[in-house]
Design an enzyme around this catalytic site. Structure first.
Site, short mmCIF file in Angstrom:
data_model
loop_
_atom_site.label_atom_id
_atom_site.label_comp_id
_atom_site.label_asym_id
_atom_site.label_seq_id
_atom_site.Cartn_x
_atom_site.Cartn_y
_atom_site.Cartn_z
N TRP A 19 -1.33 -5.75 1.31
CA TRP A 19 -0.13 -6.39 0.77
C TRP A 19 -0.36 -6.80 -0.69
O TRP A 19 -1.52 -6.85 -1.12
CB TRP A 19 0.24 -7.63 1.62
CG TRP A 19 1.71 -7.87 1.62
CD1 TRP A 19 2.40 -8.85 0.95
CD2 TRP A 19 2.69 -7.09 2.30
NE1 TRP A 19 3.74 -8.70 1.17
CE2 TRP A 19 3.94 -7.63 1.99
CE3 TRP A 19 2.64 -5.95 3.13
CZ2 TRP A 19 5.14 -7.09 2.49
CZ3 TRP A 19 3.81 -5.42 3.62
CH2 TRP A 19 5.04 -5.99 3.30
N GLU B 138 6.93 -8.83 -4.84
CA GLU B 138 5.67 -8.37 -4.26
C GLU B 138 5.22 -7.02 -4.80
O GLU B 138 4.58 -6.25 -4.11
CB GLU B 138 5.80 -8.28 -2.72
CG GLU B 138 6.59 -9.44 -2.13
CD GLU B 138 6.43 -9.56 -0.63
OE1 GLU B 138 7.07 -8.77 0.09
OE2 GLU B 138 5.68 -10.43 -0.18
N GLU B 139 5.58 -6.73 -6.04
CA GLU B 139 5.26 -5.40 -6.58
C GLU B 139 4.40 -5.46 -7.83
O GLU B 139 3.59 -4.58 -8.07
CB GLU B 139 6.57 -4.66 -6.94
CG GLU B 139 7.40 -4.32 -5.74
CD GLU B 139 8.76 -3.75 -6.10
OE1 GLU B 139 9.43 -3.22 -5.20
OE2 GLU B 139 9.18 -3.86 -7.27
N GLU C 202 19.70 -7.27 3.84
CA GLU C 202 19.05 -7.49 2.55
C GLU C 202 19.86 -6.84 1.43
O GLU C 202 20.08 -7.43 0.37
CB GLU C 202 17.64 -6.90 2.59
CG GLU C 202 16.85 -7.06 1.31
CD GLU C 202 15.49 -6.39 1.40
OE1 GLU C 202 15.42 -5.14 1.46
OE2 GLU C 202 14.48 -7.12 1.44
#
Ligand SMILES: *[C@@H]1O[C@H](CO)[C@@H](O)[C@H](O)[C@H]1NC(C)=O
Ligand SMILES: *[C@@H]1O[C@H](CO)[C@@H](O)[C@H](O)[C@H]1NC(C)=O
Ligand SMILES: *[C@@H]1O[C@H](CO)[C@@H](O)[C@H](O)[C@H]1NC(C)=O
Ligand SMILES: *[C@@H]1O[C@H](CO)[C@@H](O)[C@H](O)[C@H]1NC(C)=O
Ligand SMILES: *[C@@H]1O[C@H](CO)[C@@H](O)[C@H](O)[C@H]1NC(C)=O
Ligand SMILES: *[C@@H]1O[C@H](CO)[C@@H](O)[C@H](O)[C@H]1NC(C)=O
Ligand SMILES: *[C@@H]1O[C@H](CO)[C@@H](O)[C@H](O)[C@H]1NC(C)=O
Ligand SMILES: *[C@@H]1O[C@H](CO)[C@@H](O)[C@H](O)[C@H]1NC(C)=O
Ligand SMILES: *[C@@H]1O[C@H](CO)[C@@H](O)[C@H](O)[C@H]1NC(C)=O
Ligand SMILES: *[C@@H]1O[C@H](CO)[C@@H](O)[C@H](O)[C@H]1NC(C)=O
Ligand SMILES: *[C@@H]1O[C@H](CO)[C@@H](O)[C@H](O)[C@H]1NC(C)=O
Ligand SMILES: *[C@@H]1O[C@H](CO)[C@@H](O)[C@H](O)[C@H]1NC(C)=O
Length: 632
Positions: free
Chosen positions: A142, A201-202, A446
């Site tokens: 992650w 989260e990138e 989303e």
């Protein structure tokens, strides 16, 4: 029994509920209730769509496949809890038991050792973005750590603490809330100046949203500490974080991510900066306050650049033929390729919330100031706006005007009303976009598709629902009375890189493990497109499951030194068996080394001074056959 024709009629009505015939106001009223219920459905232990979730843990979405969001994220949970604390403040006392469940759950979660590290000795584990819904660690690969989580959780708990204090419950704040807050604030004080992954989260680097929330968390923590007689040594980092926050400005807009670690540079135009402004909103703050409120000139300028990027009909066909003064469907950032890049509900709703916030601040201050930075934003609302204009809210009634200055003051006050009305209408037009693409049952996914407008990706996303409720509250002029940014604050003239070592102590029953950091380094010549993973027999090395293996970095790879490396937080003192694995391109099978290596992880000294550098480094050389690029 319902007759067929009647049920058909009923079905017709249900489908038509959110058709354009429904006013925005009616839509908001109906959807707000659905959204609040949607949030409760996603919270353990009793949420109807959250089976297996521990008490007080918020799942991101009930979706368990394509994509699997059946985890609890620290960020999403904290933002959701802030909404629930707002609801408590607005008078719904029945939400309090859920908030208390969250408090207990977080005290325990803080101490769970995870791939970001352990709780002791240096708080590293607090930077873990997500956990299994039963509160155990998530071991898959992650983007970690994510440093906004502890700040957002602290803010949620502090907002709750302020409500409790107003009810005379100082004991509960000091004994139950403060120990949890103190750990999170220790983390912020220690790591605000370290890179990590952004809210999407990138990107690994420094993120505007994260820094802005770091600043707010340190300030509100110091205010709370003062009220309850606690020390907050870490809170002194606020001035440094504030200074750093200003440096995201590039002259035209706030760049979402800076200090990038080997990520491809993007435009930096990103919902990140708009969501940050919403998160730090204080109706009583001045528009020039360096916390960068929604009404700050630079926030308004960034907002316009961000929204305009999505008016491009090639990028988002769904936005073709929408006038410049009207709301459009908004995604995360123009270069987004996740699900091919689509509008998100929480961002489109967030744009409305941002504008309602700015309007509330102008009204609170009784004036609007236009400068060269914000001029382009204001021209969309009021084409004759000029830099240097100041529009003041009317105080004198028109009949009492006596002098020319009063007449010109009235012109300015009419303009104030004109701009406020235009901004509110503009905000409503973003809500109307969300309305158009919300299915008749009110479920908010989303995303919605950039061409068809069909809901996409995870369904019933908790954050989508929570953002609807907060938007609806701001639209109705409801905001928490507590003001945190109403004092004059000076930004230091020179920014300082710094860190205050935190103090970490378990707030709940959990004791936490203790991890030591190991740097795995291996020489492995690879072809372009081939990757190296580390896998082993312990949880921290994926327990031989490639899906949970540690991906190595080729950042230092050269032809003379084909180095791959990864730093892993491992249980102190454990013995492990491990091997490296080549991940091949074109669907070819992975290649394992022909040896299993062993390692003794250094014992962890929880009393030692914190150290984020590795306590042990390996010097390995790939052993086994090599891969070759497939033809695809
Ligand atoms: C208050 O919260 C409860 C959940 O605890 C919810 O069911 C109810 O709809 C809320 N009431 C209002 C008026 O929002
Ligand atoms: C959840 O259900 C249990 C058992 O029915 C009950 O004791 C508890 O109060 C409920 N929690 C909430 C937040 O409603
Ligand atoms: C918690 O959830 C994870 C992931 O679903 C599962 O592997 C694990 O066995 C569960 N642990 C407990 C104690 O229930
Ligand atoms: C640390 O702070 C200094 C001073 O503001 C800044 O120049 C630097 O980019 C920051 N680095 C990170 C990773 O936050
Ligand atoms: C705060 O710090 C001072 C000075 O270090 C110390 O004397 C005092 O006991 C501390 N108070 C608390 C509540 O920890
Ligand atoms: C509009 O979007 C397309 C597709 O992403 C892009 O190639 C083009 O450069 C954009 N145009 C402008 C003016 O930004
Ligand atoms: C709500 O509507 C959407 C779109 O029609 C559908 O996919 C979804 O299953 C519905 N949800 C429920 C709970 O009925
Ligand atoms: C700022 O807000 C706080 C909390 O609402 C209040 O106690 C304080 O008096 C305010 N300060 C100013 C300068 O308005
Ligand atoms: C990678 O290179 C950087 C910059 O030269 C250096 O600081 C770092 O120690 C290297 N890391 C490893 C694991 O070799
Ligand atoms: C992993 O392998 C090492 C070395 O053989 C062994 O000592 C250790 O007990 C193993 N750990 C687990 C969790 O199997
Ligand atoms: C390494 O250990 C794993 C798990 O026990 C085993 O499947 C594998 O065959 C071993 N590899 C070698 C080269 O012994
Ligand atoms: C890895 O490569 C470097 C540079 O060539 C060399 O110094 C080092 O000894 C190598 N490590 C091993 C284990 O072969």
């Amino acid at each position: 029994m319902i007759s067929t024709s009647f049920s058909a009629l009923l079905a017709g009505l249900v489908t038509a509920r959110y058709a354009s015939a429904t006013s925005v106001s009616d839509f908001v009223t109906q959807e707000q209730a659905i959204a609040l219920q949607g949030v409760f459905n996603n919270i353990g232990a009793n949420g109807s769509l959250a089976p297996g979730a521990a008490s007080g843990l918020v799942i991101a979405s009930p979706s368990t496949a394509n994509p699997n969001y059946y985890y609890t994220w620290t960020r999403d949970s904290a933002l959701t809890l802030r909404m629930l604390v707002d609801e408590l403040i607005f008078g719904n006392s029945s939400v309090q038991s859920t908030i208390d469940d969250y408090v207990s759950a977080q005290a325990l979660l803080q101490t769970v050792s995870n791939p970001s590290g352990s709780f002791l000795p240096s708080g590293l584990g607090l930077g873990e973005p997500k956990f299994n819904v039963n509160g155990t660690r998530f071991d898959g690969a992650w983007g970690r750590p994510q440093r906004d989580g502890p700040a957002l959780r602290a803010i949620a708990l502090i907002e709750y603490s302020n409500w409790l204090l107003a009810k005379g419950q100082k004991d509960k704040v000091s004994k139950t809330l403060w120990p949890i807050i103190s750990n999170d604030i220790s983390y912020v004080g220690q790591y605000w100046n370290s890179t990590g992954f952004d809210l999407w989260e990138e990107v690994s680097g420094s993120s505007f949203f994260t820094t802005q929330n770091h600043y707010k968390s340190l300030v509100v923590a110091s205010q709370l500490a003062a009220k309850i007689g606690q020390n907050c040594t870490s809170c002194a980092e606020a001035a440094n974080a504030l200074c750093f926050l200003q440096t995201y400005w590039n002259g035209k807009y706030f760049t979402a991510n800076i200090n990038l670690n080997n990520n491809k540079q993007r435009s930096g135009i990103d919902a990140n900066t708009m969501l940050g402004a919403i998160s730090v909103f204080d109706v009583a703050a001045s528009c020039t306050h360096p916390s960068l409120q929604p009404c700050h000139s630079r926030s308004l300028a960034s907002f316009k650049v961000f929204v305009d990027a999505f008016r491009n009909a090639t990028l988002y066909p769904i936005n073709a033929n929408i006038a410049a003064s009207k709301g459009v469907a908004l995604g995360r950032y123009p270069e987004d390729i996740y699900y091919n890049g689509n509008p998100w509900y929480l961002i489109t709703q967030g744009a409305a919330e941002f504008l309602y916030d700015a309007v509330a601040q102008w009204k609170h201050q009784g004036s609007i100031s236009v400068d060269s930075t914000s001029l382009a934003f204001f021209k969309d609302l009021y084409p004759s706006a000029k830099a240097g204009d100041k529009y003041t809210q009317s105080k004198t009634s028109h009949k009492k005007e006596r002098s020319m200055s009063q007449v010109s003051a009235r012109a300015a006050s009419d303009t104030f009303q004109t701009v406020v009305t235009a901004a509110t209408t503009y905000a409503d037009s973003f809500v109307a976009v969300a309305q158009k693409y919300t299915p008749s049952n009110g479920s908010l996914s989303e995303q919605f598709h950039k061409v068809s407008g069909k809901p996409l990706s995870a369904y019933d996303l908790t954050w989508s629902f929570a953002s609807f409720v907060t938007m609806a509250r701001r639209r109705a002029g409801h905001y928490p009375a507590y003001s945190w940014a109403n004092e004059t604050v000076n930004v230091p003239a020179v920014c300082t890189a710094s860190s205050t070592k935190g103090v970490y102590a378990a707030a709940g029953a959990g004791s936490g493990g203790c991890t030591s950091s190991v740097l795995f380094v291996v020489n492995a010549t690879t072809y372009y497109g081939e990757n190296i993973y580390l896998v082993g027999n312990t949880t921290d090395l994926g327990a031989w499951d490639l899906a949970s293996a540690q991906p190595l970095s080729a950042n230092n790879y050269t032809s003379t030194r084909p180095e791959w490396f990864v730093e892993v937080q491992m249980t102190g003192g454990e013995y492990v068996k491990y091997a490296y694995v080549r991940e091949e391109n074109c669907g070819q099978a992975s290649i394992y080394e022909t040896v299993n290596r062993t390692l003794h992880v250094p014992a962890c000294d929880s009393s030692s001074a914190s150290s984020t550098s590795a306590q042990l480094a390996t010097n390995d050389k790939w052993t086994g056959s090599v891969g070759s690029s497939g033809s695809c």
